[in-house]
Design a protein around this motif. Structure first.
Motif, short mmCIF file in Angstrom:
data_model
loop_
_atom_site.label_atom_id
_atom_site.label_comp_id
_atom_site.label_asym_id
_atom_site.label_seq_id
_atom_site.Cartn_x
_atom_site.Cartn_y
_atom_site.Cartn_z
N ILE A 258 -7.74 1.73 2.55
CA ILE A 258 -9.35 0.74 3.58
C ILE A 258 -8.95 -0.09 4.12
CG2 ILE A 258 -11.71 0.13 3.64
CD1 ILE A 258 -12.18 2.74 1.31
N PHE B 212 -8.30 4.02 -8.94
CA PHE B 212 -8.58 4.50 -7.32
C PHE B 212 -8.07 2.95 -6.12
CE2 PHE B 212 -11.99 6.87 -9.65
CZ PHE B 212 -11.85 7.80 -8.74
N GLU C 206 -5.36 3.43 -4.77
CA GLU C 206 -4.96 2.72 -3.07
C GLU C 206 -5.79 3.62 -1.95
OE1 GLU C 206 -6.51 6.98 -4.83
OE2 GLU C 206 -4.88 5.38 -5.65
N THR C 207 -7.17 3.74 -3.20
CA THR C 207 -8.27 3.39 -1.78
C THR C 207 -8.52 2.32 -1.55
OG1 THR C 207 -8.81 5.49 -3.04
CG2 THR C 207 -10.48 4.55 -1.44
N ALA D 188 -13.95 0.04 -5.54
CA ALA D 188 -12.42 0.77 -6.30
C ALA D 188 -12.62 0.41 -6.62
CB ALA D 188 -12.60 1.39 -4.49
N THR E 48 0.74 -1.68 -0.22
CA THR E 48 -0.10 -0.58 0.20
C THR E 48 0.53 1.74 -0.29
OG1 THR E 48 -2.24 -0.98 1.25
CG2 THR E 48 -1.67 1.58 0.98
N THR F 22 -14.14 -1.74 -0.62
CA THR F 22 -13.04 -1.84 -1.29
C THR F 22 -13.19 -2.62 -2.91
OG1 THR F 22 -12.48 -4.17 0.04
CG2 THR F 22 -11.33 -2.45 1.04
#
Length: 350
Positions: free
Chosen positions: A185, A178, A180-181, A160, A99, A157
């Motif tokens: 999370i 997205f 990284e989102t 995204a 991440t 998740t």
């Protein structure tokens, strides 16, 4: 048999991650006819009142495991320390490693970090960990009729990641990325679970120490004419009025009154007093304390749940189970919020 005399039974449950998990287990057991169910997701404990006319324990284990959780029948606080790695910690650190570059891409102008396929490769391991960790809990919570927070984590998740994947495969640009989102999370929630796990271990440590103070054996004195016979027996077999021999260095197994001898006793485990306390004839002693010197003979004045140590343990357990009003309010809000959020997600398609 008087049903009031039946004590509550406690089992340990692995896999609960939020208050809605606990609520789902509680409702499932209550539907099965189990009485006085209390579930604490933080400590993983489930207590209930057994029924003398049926095998309640078998029902409880079967119902809980049908929801995807694992049950261990053992008193709280006497948990065997498992050797090897902490699986939750391993999941978190793997997720964090993958991440970090995704988060760095928002601040560091390195072309590779902004490459959609590179971000996809970094996200896949984190997404797999998230799906396997939260997906199972989400599925069983929905099946129990009480959706937990893992449902929202799974939906968020997955949305995204799926949105980003479609954007990557169709070359739709960075507005559709997205990754990284989704990864953040999963990593943040895993970190929260890990910190919670450590906090729970600390809160149950005191109870574990108290349980370890309970002496398992006692030297019972039996009068045989003019002679005294000493038998080492399980302390649970000691009855009110029984006489017990305690030698220097022994842990006192019962609450009682000294009728012969005297010595110094370490009561720090019970009272917190660091200095030894002198004891003599007719003085009271408490089970779990240690006789530091001399030899004494004690007449038992309390056994079982009437001992000071047992009452302290029971108070600690009760305090651990009692929820503050704020937590009860949060549980009620969570029970409503999750289903509403899921319905909004389905209706809007976001």
């Amino acid at each position: 048999m008087d049903n009031k005399a039946i004590l509550s039974v406690e089992v340990l449950v692995e896999g609960m991650t939020c208050s809605n998990c606990a609520l789902g287990i509680q409702k499932t057991l209550e539907k099965a006819g189990v009485k006085e169910v209390s579930v604490d997701f933080a400590t993983g404990s489930v207590t209930y009142k057994p029924d003398e006319f049926k095998n309640t324990q078998e029902i409880v284990i079967a119902r809980i495991e049908s929801l995807g959780y694992k049950v261990k029948v053992a008193p709280m606080g006497v948990q065997v320390q498992k050797k090897g790695y902490n699986i939750l910690a391993v999941k978190f650190w793997i997720s964090a490693v993958f991440t970090l570059p995704l988060v760095m891409a928002m601040f560091v102008p390195v072309p590779l970090l902004h490459n959609s396929y590179f971000q996809l490769l970094l996200t896949i391991p984190v997404f797999i960990i998230g799906v396997t960790h939260f997906g199972k809990s989400a599925f069983y919570s929905i099946r129990s009729g009480v959706a937990n927070m893992d449902v929202l984590i799974f939906l968020g998740t997955t949305s995204a990641f799926g949105y980003s994947l479609v954007g990557t495969l169709n070359n739709l640009g960075h507005d559709y990325m997205f990754y990284e989102t989704a990864a953040a999370i999963i990593s943040i929630i895993l970190l929260g679970n890990l910190l919670e796990q450590k906090a729970v271990k600390k809160t149950t440590h005191a109870l574990s120490e108290l349980l370890q103070l309970q002496k398992s054996t006692a030297k019972r004195i039996t009068q045989r004419g003019l002679l005294e016979q000493i038998d080492e027996v399980d302390s649970s077999l000691i009855e009110l009025g029984d006489k017990v021999l305690i030698n220097s260095g022994d842990k006192i197994p019962v609450d009682g009154e000294i009728y012969w001898g005297g010595g110094t006793v370490d009561e720090s485990m019970i009272t917190g007093e660091s200095l030894p306390v002198g004891k003599g004839k007719l003085d009271k002693v408490v089970g779990g304390t240690i006789l530091l010197s001399e030899t004494i003979k004690v007449r038992t004045t309390a056994v079982g749940h009437e001992t000071v140590l047992s009452q302290i343990i029971e108070m600690v357990k009760t305090a651990r189970k009692d929820k503050p009003d704020l937590q009860n309010l949060a549980d009620r809000i969570s029970a409503v919020f999750v289903p509403v959020a899921v319905k909004v997600h389905i209706v809007t398609g976001k």
